[in-house]
Design a protein around this motif. Sequence first.
Motif, short mmCIF file in Angstrom:
data_model
loop_
_atom_site.label_atom_id
_atom_site.label_comp_id
_atom_site.label_asym_id
_atom_site.label_seq_id
_atom_site.Cartn_x
_atom_site.Cartn_y
_atom_site.Cartn_z
N GLU A 1 37.52 34.98 33.64
CA GLU A 1 38.67 34.49 34.42
C GLU A 1 39.94 34.47 33.58
N CYS A 2 40.89 35.30 33.94
CA CYS A 2 42.11 35.49 33.14
C CYS A 2 42.83 34.18 32.85
N GLY B 1 43.33 48.28 33.21
CA GLY B 1 43.24 47.45 34.41
C GLY B 1 44.30 46.37 34.51
N PRO B 2 44.70 46.04 35.73
CA PRO B 2 45.73 45.01 35.95
C PRO B 2 45.30 43.62 35.46
N TYR B 3 44.07 43.21 35.76
CA TYR B 3 43.65 41.88 35.28
C TYR B 3 43.52 41.87 33.75
N PRO B 4 42.88 42.88 33.15
CA PRO B 4 42.89 42.92 31.68
C PRO B 4 44.30 42.89 31.10
N LEU C 1 34.54 50.57 34.51
CA LEU C 1 34.34 50.11 35.90
C LEU C 1 33.90 51.24 36.81
N LEU D 1 36.81 51.90 43.60
CA LEU D 1 36.08 52.39 42.42
C LEU D 1 35.01 53.40 42.81
N PHE E 1 38.65 46.72 30.68
CA PHE E 1 38.94 48.10 31.08
C PHE E 1 40.41 48.28 30.75
N ARG F 1 46.66 41.10 32.01
CA ARG F 1 47.10 39.68 31.90
C ARG F 1 46.74 39.12 30.53
N HIS G 1 30.00 47.23 35.08
CA HIS G 1 30.29 45.79 35.18
C HIS G 1 29.41 45.09 36.20
N LYS G 2 28.63 45.85 36.94
CA LYS G 2 27.75 45.23 37.94
C LYS G 2 26.27 45.31 37.51
N HIS H 1 40.17 47.57 46.97
CA HIS H 1 38.71 47.71 47.12
C HIS H 1 38.28 48.00 48.55
N THR I 1 33.15 40.83 36.71
CA THR I 1 34.54 41.30 36.63
C THR I 1 35.00 41.29 35.17
N LEU I 2 36.11 41.97 34.96
CA LEU I 2 36.72 42.06 33.62
C LEU I 2 38.10 41.46 33.66
N1 LIG Z 1 39.38 36.41 39.08
C1 LIG Z 1 39.10 37.39 38.06
C2 LIG Z 1 39.33 38.79 38.64
C3 LIG Z 1 39.13 39.88 37.61
C4 LIG Z 1 39.06 41.27 38.22
O1 LIG Z 1 39.03 41.47 39.45
N2 LIG Z 1 39.03 42.26 37.33
C5 LIG Z 1 38.94 43.66 37.74
C6 LIG Z 1 39.37 44.53 36.57
S1 LIG Z 1 40.67 45.59 36.95
O2 LIG Z 1 40.43 46.15 38.29
O3 LIG Z 1 41.89 44.77 36.95
O4 LIG Z 1 40.70 46.61 35.92
C7 LIG Z 1 37.50 44.01 38.03
O5 LIG Z 1 36.63 43.60 37.29
N3 LIG Z 1 37.28 44.81 39.09
C8 LIG Z 1 35.98 45.34 39.30
C9 LIG Z 1 35.40 44.96 40.64
O6 LIG Z 1 36.01 44.08 41.28
O7 LIG Z 1 34.37 45.55 41.00
C10 LIG Z 1 39.98 37.13 36.83
O8 LIG Z 1 41.05 36.52 37.00
O9 LIG Z 1 39.60 37.51 35.71
#
Ligand SMILES: N[C@@H](CCC(=O)N[C@@H](CS(=O)(=O)O)C(=O)NCC(=O)O)C(=O)O
Length: 215
Positions: A67-68, A9-12, A35, A121, A6, A14, A40-41, A115, A53-54
Amino acid sequence: MTIHDFGRGPYPARVRIALAELNLQDKVRFVEVDLRTGAHKRPEFLEKNYSGTLPVLELADGTYLAECTAITEYLDHLEGRPRLTGVSARERGMVHMTNKRAEIELLDPISVYFHHATPGLGPHVELYQNPEWGERMRDRALRGARYFDDLLSTRPYVAGETFSMADITVVAAFVFADIVKLTIPLRLGHLHAWHDRMLARPSVQGWRDMGRSTG
Ligand SMILES: N[C@@H](CCC(=O)N[C@@H](CS(=O)(=O)O)C(=O)NCC(=O)O)C(=O)O
């Protein structure tokens, strides 16, 4: 390689920052997973990542890496000379300890706050919310920010003398804090000075535009 993510997104972020730091951004194509619709679900995505997750990195042989931290490890070792995850045993230990601490004491608590204590979301994705738990995690993240501020009073980067994957994870925490309007207290001067230096890195400036077709 394909990255399912996404883009904002913060994790993407990374993985996108890691790609830029390793100069690998031209080696991947991005597939946006929205998302906000709960894509994603759904079963077809859960086949790629059980955790739903992404981001997810898809390799040419059909392997899915989620996993990042794992994705960053993979990317950092593609060309046999790691630059983000440490070289010596001690460096690797320090990077992984600090990266994990950045996740459990800062980034992940902010995610839980998002969340559970905000609309997140939306009700079609946030099927269970516990606002009190979300608030407790926000407080945990603020304690974590103080920890990293103290760490950065004695070193230039969070894991030591050089930039690493752990710095990227703390940058992502700032991204998420901004999204949820969580203020990192200005009195944490070492942390903010470090963040200003991170914002000057091209990889941190450009991650949102990665994968956007220039045509
Ligand atoms: N432990 C996972 C966590 C990844 C994660 O939480 N990603 C978020 C994406 S984002 O919010 O950063 O864009 C997600 O999929 N969230 C969706 C959800 O938790 O339903 C990692 O390190 O990849």
